[in-house]
Enzyme design. Sequence first.
Site, PDB file in Angstrom:
ATOM      1  CB  CYS A 175     113.814 -21.249  98.798  1.00 10.97           C
ATOM      2  SG  CYS A 175     113.943 -22.140 100.358  1.00 10.97           S
TER       3      CYS A 175
ATOM      4  CB  SER B 119     113.963 -21.817 104.579  1.00  8.13           C
ATOM      5  OG  SER B 119     114.346 -21.609 105.936  1.00  8.13           O
ATOM      6  CG  ASP B 120     112.679 -15.305 103.792  1.00 13.27           C
ATOM      7  OD1 ASP B 120     113.192 -14.926 104.866  1.00 13.27           O
ATOM      8  OD2 ASP B 120     112.193 -14.520 102.961  1.00 13.27           O
ATOM      9  CD1 TRP B 121     115.056 -15.742 110.539  1.00 20.42           C
ATOM     10  CD2 TRP B 121     115.837 -16.207 108.493  1.00 20.42           C
ATOM     11  NE1 TRP B 121     116.438 -15.815 110.604  1.00 20.42           N
ATOM     12  CE2 TRP B 121     116.937 -16.103 109.379  1.00 20.42           C
ATOM     13  CE3 TRP B 121     116.090 -16.511 107.165  1.00 20.42           C
ATOM     14  CZ2 TRP B 121     118.255 -16.286 108.967  1.00 20.42           C
ATOM     15  CZ3 TRP B 121     117.400 -16.697 106.745  1.00 20.42           C
ATOM     16  CH2 TRP B 121     118.463 -16.580 107.643  1.00 20.42           C
TER      17      TRP B 121
ATOM     18  CB  ALA C 177     110.248 -19.693 103.915  1.00 16.53           C
TER      19      ALA C 177
END
Length: 725
Positions: free
Chosen positions: A225, A258-260, A262
């Site tokens: 995401c 998650s994206d890093w 996020a």
Amino acid sequence: MYIPSLSAIAVTVLLAANTAIQVTEAKIDPLSWDDAYVKAKELVDQMSLEQKVNITTGIGWEGGPCVGNTYAITDPDFPSLCLQDAPLGIRFANDVTSGVSGINAAASFDRKAIYERGVYLGKESRGKGIHVLLGPAMNFMRSPEGGRGWEAGGEDPYLTGVMSSETVLGIQSQGVVATAKHYILNDQELNRKTGSSDVDERTLHEIYLWPFARSIEAGVGSIMCSYNRANGTYACENDYLLNTVLKGELNFKGFVHSDWSATMSTVPSANNGLDMTMPGDITFHSNDSYFGKNLTDAVHDKKVSESRVTDMATRIVATWYKLKQDSDFPETTLDSFHLEDSPEVNVQSDHYKLVREMGAASTVLLKNDGILPLKSLKSVAFIGSDAANNPDGINACDDHGCSNGTLAQGWGSGTARFPYLIDPITGIKSALGKKVSYKQSLDDWDLDAAAKTAKDADVAFVFSNSDSGEEYINVDGNVGDRNNISLWHNGDNLINAVADANKNTVVVIHSVGPVLMPWIDHPNIKAVVWPGLPGQESGNSLADILTGKVNPSGRLPYTIAKKASDYNVKPDPADNVVYNEKLLMGYKWFDSQNITPEFPFGYGLSYTNFTYSDLKVKAKKGHNKSVKVTASISVKNSGSLDGAEVVQAYLSFPENAGEPPKLLRGFEKVFIKKGKKTTVKFVLEATELSIWDTKSSSWVVPTGQFTLHIGASSRDIRQSANFTL
């Protein structure tokens, strides 16, 4: 993904002959989700709450060998998972292949080649002990300036869906989890961490969800995401997008991470569908996490149910079982943040051959007045800095965050270090041989020198480029997104100067996306070649096209306009970026407004010619609302050389459906020997024939008259036929 500067990392480039550890390849047949869940439930049922939480929590930035690592547990045992970039090759690693970008994979319009690219990405990832490869990317080139459009498939959902699903199948055939990213509406770098992408339900389904849906059909194991908000709510805690759509409507069985950095919360993220937080810490090196102890406390405080945490862990473990990583999976041998200390594990094999082949297959010939393929030459001039490698070194800039020398990939976390880079001069000289005399002028700003160098050559090659990437790197004032779509490095003036001096000018453009071409009608420009972002074999792939060793068959995965104002979208600085264009992205906008592009979506020339005839279409409705349309068309190579044609199928819906004038709904790349012909077949079923009905929140096949168009680009329709459903 955001990554800070890594200038302190030592660089060690180890070529293919220096293999220290033998890597074995393994093609696996993934388990069904049902069987994987049975195994996962048995293991997860033995875990404590803290153990389940550990599986969902990253250990923190720079806490392990990979860009993301989860906590391992014992009794029962479950390993630390290694999550690693990127969509075109392994980031922060030596002895790996740095291949063509996603936009080139799409430009090949070749399912088999895209799949084989995924296979070698999976092989190399497995060889390094990577459990989860963070790709493919499948966000859209909503605007030509969008910084990361080159990582994905361009402007069309059908093409991007094929690129995504074939890549997923290839990666996961090697027992490595593929990641569909970035979910969702992450289509500009400007304000990507704070802005909201606001879109209506129909546009969301018909365009932006399309490639994710195709990836889920292909069995993708994880979905990342994105940073942005979507309709006001952060993507990684968006109940509608994660639970209602992804895990409900699309029946996604894998895990969402998650994206890093996020992840923006504990309780909303966990309850609304996030299964894993990456890299684990709230901000890099913060020593705290939204999951970990905070998630455990939320369960004790009855703000998150333990059954939800069980589901989170089960999804992760089931994906691990599905890809059979419980059996003979290699040890992780990365050391992302200390490359000089990483073990020598060479996973390149002969993958350079596929890179060279796909580099050529994805090169688009935009213009050719008969000068190509090259015939006997005595002298050649090379002009422009893009003709040669960066004089500071091919990996001199962190994540390729600079623009010096030839462009073979964009910048950011979606990159991989070059084991070597064949620049255009080297590749072309190797192909043409020592009997040709060569001159060069690499200073883009010295127009007098450029003209003098070009003047007496049999052919003058002039090179230019345009770059973009991720917003954590600023290159010449371009913060991820391009500031404009003009050529960089004085390109327009350089091209005009060369063309003024030489009547046989060939323009070569390496670019992340469309550029303006104010020089396109110059009478001395006899050819324009568009290699895109071809990776480490760049010069060899280009030479294969120029010499005719490979007959060009690449096609544009985006529209190149005559002027910037012809596009209907630019990166938007607003807090709420409203997708007002709705379904009219890319060629659909140009078609709806009758705007003539410079070069249309799907366009590309060949050294031979193809004729189309005898289109036949049959439509059939079956039981339970099933529907099937079959079509066939005869395609003949009517030219003098063997070659491949990309036969494209576009669909016009009934007027009452409210669709754009036509939509790509199929393509086939077919190789045909000169003088021969073949029959190309298409099958369209409910997926291709449906529209999203907002009243019923479901896909429906509209009734009425459809038209199927078959052609060589979105503006080169050769035959059409009507059918009624």
